[in-house]
Write a protein that holds these residues in place. Structure first.
Motif, mmCIF file in Angstrom:
data_model
loop_
_atom_site.group_PDB
_atom_site.id
_atom_site.type_symbol
_atom_site.label_atom_id
_atom_site.label_comp_id
_atom_site.label_asym_id
_atom_site.label_seq_id
_atom_site.Cartn_x
_atom_site.Cartn_y
_atom_site.Cartn_z
ATOM 1 N N UNK A 8 6.258 4.816 9.696
ATOM 2 C CA UNK A 8 7.548 4.569 10.353
ATOM 3 C C UNK A 8 7.703 5.361 11.645
ATOM 4 N N UNK A 9 6.678 6.119 12.017
ATOM 5 C CA UNK A 9 6.786 6.973 13.193
ATOM 6 C C UNK A 9 7.562 8.241 12.893
ATOM 7 N N UNK A 10 7.697 9.089 13.885
ATOM 8 C CA UNK A 10 8.441 10.343 13.740
ATOM 9 C C UNK A 10 9.908 10.036 13.466
ATOM 10 N N UNK A 67 9.951 9.900 0.369
ATOM 11 C CA UNK A 67 11.097 10.374 1.169
ATOM 12 C C UNK A 67 11.213 9.629 2.493
ATOM 13 N N UNK A 68 10.079 9.326 3.108
ATOM 14 C CA UNK A 68 10.073 8.674 4.416
ATOM 15 C C UNK A 68 10.126 7.152 4.347
ATOM 16 N N UNK A 69 10.062 6.600 3.145
ATOM 17 C CA UNK A 69 9.986 5.149 3.025
ATOM 18 C C UNK A 69 8.684 4.600 3.578
ATOM 19 N N UNK A 118 6.965 1.492 1.520
ATOM 20 C CA UNK A 118 7.650 0.227 1.778
ATOM 21 C C UNK A 118 7.350 -0.276 3.184
ATOM 22 N N UNK A 119 7.343 0.636 4.154
ATOM 23 C CA UNK A 119 7.049 0.243 5.544
ATOM 24 C C UNK A 119 5.627 -0.293 5.667
ATOM 25 N N UNK A 120 4.680 0.350 4.990
ATOM 26 C CA UNK A 120 3.288 -0.107 5.041
ATOM 27 C C UNK A 120 3.162 -1.527 4.506
ATOM 28 N N UNK A 121 3.801 -1.789 3.384
ATOM 29 C CA UNK A 121 3.741 -3.115 2.782
ATOM 30 C C UNK A 121 4.463 -4.160 3.627
#
Length: 402
Positions: A119-121, A160-162, A165-168
Motif C-alpha cells: 500500500x506504500x508508505x 495492521x497495514x492491510x 488484502x491490497x496484494x490480493x
C-alpha cells in the motif's frame, strides 16, 4: 486519470516505487531493476519514485530517471516526521500521495513495480492503485526481497497495514528477489492459491561486474555499513579490533554511509586518525562496486544489496547482522552461513567483541568464496525480471491490439 496510450504508439514504460524512509536498500534495488529493464529493451524507459534524500547523488543510465518524494524520518518510538518541510506527517503523506498519483497519470506506465510495501508508505499508493485498476492498462507487480522479517513480526504488521488484502486486490504478480531454497518470505502469509500461482522466484539481483573504476591501493578489507543510519556498531567493532591488535591486516577501508550520525562520525574520525595508515574512512561512495571489486574481503552488516554484491563479485565476506528493529539481516546471514556463502559474527554465539572481529578478519584469506558453495543459479534475478517484463508487455500488447 488520462487514458494511457498503447504500447504500439510508444516505447514501453515501467514505473518503480520505493518508499525509502530509511537507508539505501530500496532505491538501490529499484535502480538496478530499472537499468536492467531499459538495457534489455532499447525502447523502454523507467521512472523511479523514491523518498531517498540521496537519490540525486546516484548516476542513472540512459532512459532511467527519478522523482524525489518529500522525505520522512523514523523516530526512535517508531513514529514518523517530515524531514524538512515543516509539515506534519499526515500533510507530508498527502503531498507524497498526490505526487505519485500525478506521476502515474502523466507517465502512464505499462508496468508498475512496487518495492516491499503493497500500500506504500502509510497507504500513500492506494489512490494510484485504484486509478490504475479502473483504467486497466497497467500491470502491477509487488517486488519482495528474499527476507522480510520473522513471521511473528511480519504477519501482524501486514494485518495492521492491510497489506495482504491490497496484494490480493491490486497486484497481478509477486516477484521475490531471492531463491526459495534459501528462504521464503511469503511462507507465513495467507496468500490465496491464485496469488501463489503468480509468485515468481527470480534469484538475487546480480550487480554489474563489468568495467569498474580504479580501486584504492591494495590490499584492503572493505568495511561497509550500508546507509550508515544503524552502522555504528559495525564500525566501532572494526575499529576496536584494529586498536586491540597492532598486527591486524590488511588495511581497513571503511565506508560510513550517508546517514551515520555526525557526532558519531566525528568520534570515529579521531580513532581512524590515531590508527594511521592501517585504517581509512570515506563518508559515502555511490560507485561502491569499484571498492568491492578491489577488496581482499568484505566486512558488512548483511543488508540485501550488500549481500547481492558479495555474491556478484564473489568476495569472501564477514557479516555482522543487525537484529533490531528487524531480524531480516540475521535470517539472511544465518542461512547464507549454513550454505557456506559467508561467515557470520553472531552476537550470541561469538559475542560482539574485538577478539571476535580480529578472528573473523584474520580468517578471511582461508574462507571459501561464495562460488565454491553448492548453490546454483543464485544470481539470475535481473535476467528473470527482464524476461517477466517482456512477457507482461507481450500479453498487454496482444490484449489491446498493439
Amino acid at each position: 486519470m488520462t487514458a494511457p496510450a498503447t504500447v504500439s504508439r510508444r516505447g514501453p514504460r515501467v514505473m518503480l516505487y520505493s518508499h525509502d524512509t530509511f537507508g539505501l536498500g530500496h532505491l538501490r534495488r529499484s535502480r538496478a531493476l530499472a537499468q536492467a529493464i531499459t538495457a534489455a529493451d532499447d525502447k523502454a524507459s523507467a521512472l523511479i519514485l523514491t523518498g531517498s534524500p540521496v537519490a540525486g547523488r546516484f548516476a542513472f543510465s540512459e532512459r532511467v530517471d527519478h522523482i524525489r518524494l518529500p522525505g520522512v524520518t523514523k523516530r526512535s518510538d517508531g513514529s514518523y516526521e517530515s524531514q524538512a518541510l515543516g509539515m506534519d506527517i499526515d500533510e507530508t503523506t498527502g503531498l507524497r500521495a498526490a505526487l505519485i498519483r500525478a506521476a502515474a497519470d502523466k507517465f502512464r506506465p505499462d508496468i508498475l513495480v512496487v518495492d516491499k510495501e503493497p500500500t506504500g508508505f502509510r497507504g500513500e499508493l492506494i489512490d494510484t492503485l485504484d486509478d490504475l485498476r479502473a483504467h486497466g492498462q497497467t500491470q502491477t507487480v509487488l517486488g519482495l526481497r528474499d527476507v522480510l522479517d520473522e513471521p511473528a513480526v511480519l504477519v501482524p504488521e501486514w494485518d495492521r497495514k492491510g497489506a495482504l488484502e491490497a496484494t490480493e486486490t491490486y497486484y497481478d504478480e509477486i516477484w521475490v528477489y531471492g531463491v526459495r531454497s534459501i528462504y521464503d518470505p511469503t511462507a507465513a502469509l495467507d496468500l490465496s492459491p491464485r496469488m501463489r500461482d503468480r509468485t515468481w522466484w527470480t534469484g538475487y539481483l546480480r550487480r554489474d561486474v563489468g568495467p569498474v573504476g580504479t580501486p584504492p591501493a591494495q590490499p584492503y578489507v572493505l568495511v561497509t555499513a550500508g546507509g550508515g543510519g544503524d552502522g555504528e556498531m559495525l564500525v566501532d567493532l572494526v575499529l576496536s579490533a584494529y586498536e586491540a591488535d597492532p598486527g591486524l591486516g590488511p588495511r581497513a577501508l571503511i565506508v560510513y554511509g550517508p546517514f551515520l550520525d555526525g557526532a558519531m562520525r566525528a568520534g570515529f574520525g579521531e580513532r581512524v586518525e590515531a590508527l594511521g595508515e592501517r585504517v581509512q574512512a570515506l563518508g559515502f561512495e555511490s560507485q561502491i562496486e569499484t571498492l568491492i571489486a578491489g577488496a581482499e574481503g568484505i566486512v558488512c552488516m548483511g543488508g540485501y544489496n550488500t549481500f547481492c554484491e558479495v555474491l556478484s563479485f564473489d568476495k569472501r565476506a564477514v557479516i555482522v547482522p543487525r537484529t533490531v528493529p528487524r531480524m531480516e539481516q540475521y535470517i539472511r546471514a544465518s542461512r547464507a552461513e549454513t550454505l557456506g556463502l559467508v561467515r557470520m559474527v553472531d552476537e550470541k554465539r561469538d559475542g560482539l567483541t574485538a577478539q571476535a572481529m580480529i578472528d573473523a578478519i584474520r580468517g578471511l584469506p582461508a574462507q571459501p568464496r561464495p562460488s565454491q558453495a553448492p548453490a546454483d543459479r543464485l544470481l539470475d534475478g535481473l535476467d528473470r525480471v527482464t524476461e517477466r517484463v517482456a512477457d507482461m508487455l507481450g500479453r498487454r500488447s496482444g490484449r489491446i491490439g498493439g
